[in-house]
Design a protein around this motif. Structure first.
Motif, PDB file in Angstrom:
ATOM      1  N   ASP A 174       0.824  -1.211   0.000  1.00  0.00           N
ATOM      2  CA  ASP A 174       0.000   0.000   0.000  1.00  0.00           C
ATOM      3  C   ASP A 174       0.859   1.262   0.000  1.00  0.00           C
ATOM      4  O   ASP A 174       0.599   2.219  -0.738  1.00  0.00           O
ATOM      5  N   THR A 175       1.865   1.234   0.856  1.00  0.00           N
ATOM      6  CA  THR A 175       2.730   2.409   0.980  1.00  0.00           C
ATOM      7  C   THR A 175       3.499   2.683  -0.309  1.00  0.00           C
ATOM      8  O   THR A 175       3.670   3.834  -0.720  1.00  0.00           O
ATOM      9  N   TYR A 176       3.948   1.602  -0.955  1.00  0.00           N
ATOM     10  CA  TYR A 176       4.778   1.768  -2.152  1.00  0.00           C
ATOM     11  C   TYR A 176       3.953   1.964  -3.419  1.00  0.00           C
ATOM     12  O   TYR A 176       4.456   2.508  -4.410  1.00  0.00           O
ATOM     13  N   LEU A 217      -3.148  -2.847 -14.800  1.00  0.00           N
ATOM     14  CA  LEU A 217      -2.106  -2.669 -13.790  1.00  0.00           C
ATOM     15  C   LEU A 217      -2.663  -2.339 -12.405  1.00  0.00           C
ATOM     16  O   LEU A 217      -1.926  -2.367 -11.419  1.00  0.00           O
ATOM     17  N   ASP A 218      -3.954  -2.037 -12.328  1.00  0.00           N
ATOM     18  CA  ASP A 218      -4.542  -1.639 -11.053  1.00  0.00           C
ATOM     19  C   ASP A 218      -4.703  -2.852 -10.133  1.00  0.00           C
ATOM     20  O   ASP A 218      -5.276  -3.869 -10.524  1.00  0.00           O
ATOM     21  N   ILE A 219      -4.198  -2.751  -8.905  1.00  0.00           N
ATOM     22  CA  ILE A 219      -4.263  -3.874  -7.953  1.00  0.00           C
ATOM     23  C   ILE A 219      -5.121  -3.528  -6.735  1.00  0.00           C
ATOM     24  O   ILE A 219      -5.067  -4.228  -5.720  1.00  0.00           O
ATOM     25  N   SER A 220      -5.929  -2.491  -6.839  1.00  0.00           N
ATOM     26  CA  SER A 220      -6.738  -2.052  -5.697  1.00  0.00           C
ATOM     27  C   SER A 220      -7.699  -3.137  -5.224  1.00  0.00           C
ATOM     28  O   SER A 220      -7.802  -3.425  -4.022  1.00  0.00           O
ATOM     29  N   GLU A 221      -8.417  -3.762  -6.149  1.00  0.00           N
ATOM     30  CA  GLU A 221      -9.384  -4.789  -5.773  1.00  0.00           C
ATOM     31  C   GLU A 221      -8.714  -6.005  -5.153  1.00  0.00           C
ATOM     32  O   GLU A 221      -9.230  -6.590  -4.200  1.00  0.00           O
ATOM     33  N   GLU A 222      -7.573  -6.364  -5.684  1.00  0.00           N
ATOM     34  CA  GLU A 222      -6.853  -7.521  -5.143  1.00  0.00           C
ATOM     35  C   GLU A 222      -6.395  -7.259  -3.710  1.00  0.00           C
ATOM     36  O   GLU A 222      -6.456  -8.155  -2.860  1.00  0.00           O
ATOM     37  N   LYS A 223      -5.973  -6.043  -3.434  1.00  0.00           N
ATOM     38  CA  LYS A 223      -5.551  -5.710  -2.070  1.00  0.00           C
ATOM     39  C   LYS A 223      -6.723  -5.759  -1.103  1.00  0.00           C
ATOM     40  O   LYS A 223      -6.593  -6.248   0.026  1.00  0.00           O
ATOM     41  N   VAL A 224      -7.876  -5.285  -1.560  1.00  0.00           N
ATOM     42  CA  VAL A 224      -9.070  -5.325  -0.703  1.00  0.00           C
ATOM     43  C   VAL A 224      -9.468  -6.769  -0.424  1.00  0.00           C
ATOM     44  O   VAL A 224      -9.739  -7.149   0.727  1.00  0.00           O
ATOM     45  N   ARG A 225      -9.513  -7.588  -1.463  1.00  0.00           N
ATOM     46  CA  ARG A 225      -9.913  -8.991  -1.281  1.00  0.00           C
ATOM     47  C   ARG A 225      -8.916  -9.740  -0.402  1.00  0.00           C
ATOM     48  O   ARG A 225      -9.304 -10.579   0.406  1.00  0.00           O
ATOM     49  N   ILE A 258      -2.536 -12.990  -3.830  1.00  0.00           N
ATOM     50  CA  ILE A 258      -1.106 -12.644  -3.807  1.00  0.00           C
ATOM     51  C   ILE A 258      -0.510 -12.824  -5.199  1.00  0.00           C
ATOM     52  O   ILE A 258       0.248 -11.958  -5.684  1.00  0.00           O
ATOM     53  N   ASN A 259      -0.841 -13.933  -5.852  1.00  0.00           N
ATOM     54  CA  ASN A 259      -0.310 -14.173  -7.196  1.00  0.00           C
ATOM     55  C   ASN A 259      -0.789 -13.110  -8.184  1.00  0.00           C
ATOM     56  O   ASN A 259      -0.014 -12.664  -9.051  1.00  0.00           O
ATOM     57  N   THR A 260      -2.054 -12.713  -8.074  1.00  0.00           N
ATOM     58  CA  THR A 260      -2.588 -11.706  -9.000  1.00  0.00           C
ATOM     59  C   THR A 260      -1.911 -10.356  -8.783  1.00  0.00           C
ATOM     60  O   THR A 260      -1.606  -9.643  -9.749  1.00  0.00           O
ATOM     61  N   ILE A 261      -1.686 -10.002  -7.530  1.00  0.00           N
ATOM     62  CA  ILE A 261      -0.968  -8.748  -7.239  1.00  0.00           C
ATOM     63  C   ILE A 261       0.412  -8.782  -7.887  1.00  0.00           C
ATOM     64  O   ILE A 261       0.853  -7.804  -8.509  1.00  0.00           O
ATOM     65  N   GLY A 262       1.087  -9.910  -7.760  1.00  0.00           N
ATOM     66  CA  GLY A 262       2.423 -10.012  -8.340  1.00  0.00           C
ATOM     67  C   GLY A 262       2.412  -9.922  -9.852  1.00  0.00           C
ATOM     68  O   GLY A 262       3.292  -9.276 -10.447  1.00  0.00           O
ATOM     69  N   SER A 263       1.421 -10.547 -10.497  1.00  0.00           N
ATOM     70  CA  SER A 263       1.392 -10.548 -11.961  1.00  0.00           C
ATOM     71  C   SER A 263       0.949  -9.204 -12.537  1.00  0.00           C
ATOM     72  O   SER A 263       1.385  -8.816 -13.630  1.00  0.00           O
TER      73      SER A 263
END
Length: 292
Positions: A174-176, A217-225, A258-263
């Motif tokens: 989140d911070t980065y 490139l947006d990972i907002s939903e993945e972080k919430v889930r 986690i995998n989706t955030i990384g990809s």
């Protein structure tokens, strides 16, 4: 209450004629998988032993050993029908004399004749022995269950710490993330000048592809889930009994996010955080398999 499927319990009981030693060992398994080493005289009790085990241990690969040892002088359970033996002997001895046959092995032959051996009726004594065995079995099961509870507390503490580490790493993501987006924005901006000067440049198509690229490139939903899954894992861990299978399912969902955030992140620093999260997740998967 969290219980481990790894356990050990033993019990020893004795009366004036019999000593019983019961040992129970258990490991993880998808269901209750039992194996027994029972005294031959009580082999018919296997179904009852399995039922007693299932009431407490529920699941796991469980090995049960029951050993019996006589205490004091063992009384023979064999009676010989002396009257019948004498009758057989006299009759055969008389017959041998009449026909001139050898009388040397007549007694040995008599011992092989039918109905001269009578087993004592020991049904009442056998039932007393079984009650002693049953009590020792229940005590060993309880000891194994207490072992599982102790191991379960340690497992729960470990799992909670692994989840917290993933949560902290997600906080670092989140911070980065704003810096990641800024880096992406700068890369796109630097290429725009080259693209717009191309005589074949299609502005509408360019805008559509930019929107698609940014959404990808947006990972907002993945972080919430991922946070939702982490919270749910903690809730199940602390509030449910026998949650092993459910925790395993939740850990699979955690792994997907986690995998989706990384990809999707397309960033080396985020990948480092993802690798660290995967390391903690592997510990979770390994240890959750051992939870009842």
């Amino acid at each position: 209450m969290i219980k481990s499927m790894t356990g050990f319990g033993s019990a020893k009981l004795a009366n004036d004629r019999l000593e019983v030693v019961v040992e129970i060992k258990s490991l993880n398994s998808k269901s209750l998988d039992t194996s027994f080493r029972l005294p031959r005289s009580f082999s018919d009790k296997e179904h009852e032993v399995r039922h007693i085990l299932s009431q407490v241990l529920e699941r796991g690969k469980v090995n049960v050993s029951i050993e019996l040892q006589s205490v004091g002088e063992k009384k023979s359970r064999l009676n010989i029908n002396r009257t019948l033996v004498k009758a057989y002997f006299d009759e055969l001895n008389s017959l041998a004399g009449e026909i001139g046959a050898s009388q040397q092995d007549i007694f040995r032959l008599v011992l092989q004749m039918p109905d001269i051996y009578n087993q004592e009726d020991n049904s009442e004594q056998n039932e007393q022995d079984w009650q002693l065995i049953r009590q020792a079995l229940q005590e060993a099961i309880q000891a194994c269950n207490e072992f599982r509870i102790t191991e379960g507390k340690e497992l729960a503490g470990n799992l909670a710490s692994y989840i917290e580490k993933i949560r902290l790493l997600l906080g670092q993501v989140d911070t980065y993330d704003p810096q990641r987006l800024e880096n992406i924005r700068n890369r796109i901006t630097s290429h725009i000048a080259e693209v717009v000067t191309d005589e074949h440049f299609d502005k509408n198509r360019f805008e559509q592809e930019m929107i698609y690229y940014i959404e990808k490139l947006d990972i907002s939903e993945e972080k919430v889930r991922l946070r939702v899954h982490l919270d749910y894992f903690t809730e199940v861990l602390t509030k449910e009994d026998s949650p092993g299978k459910k925790l395993n399912f939740i850990s699979q969902e955690i792994g997907r996010e986690i995998n989706t955030i990384g990809s999707k992140a397309n960033d080396a620093q985020i990948q480092r955080y993802v690798i660290d999260m995967k390391e903690e997740l592997e510990k979770i998967k390994e240890q959750s398999l051992n939870i009842l």
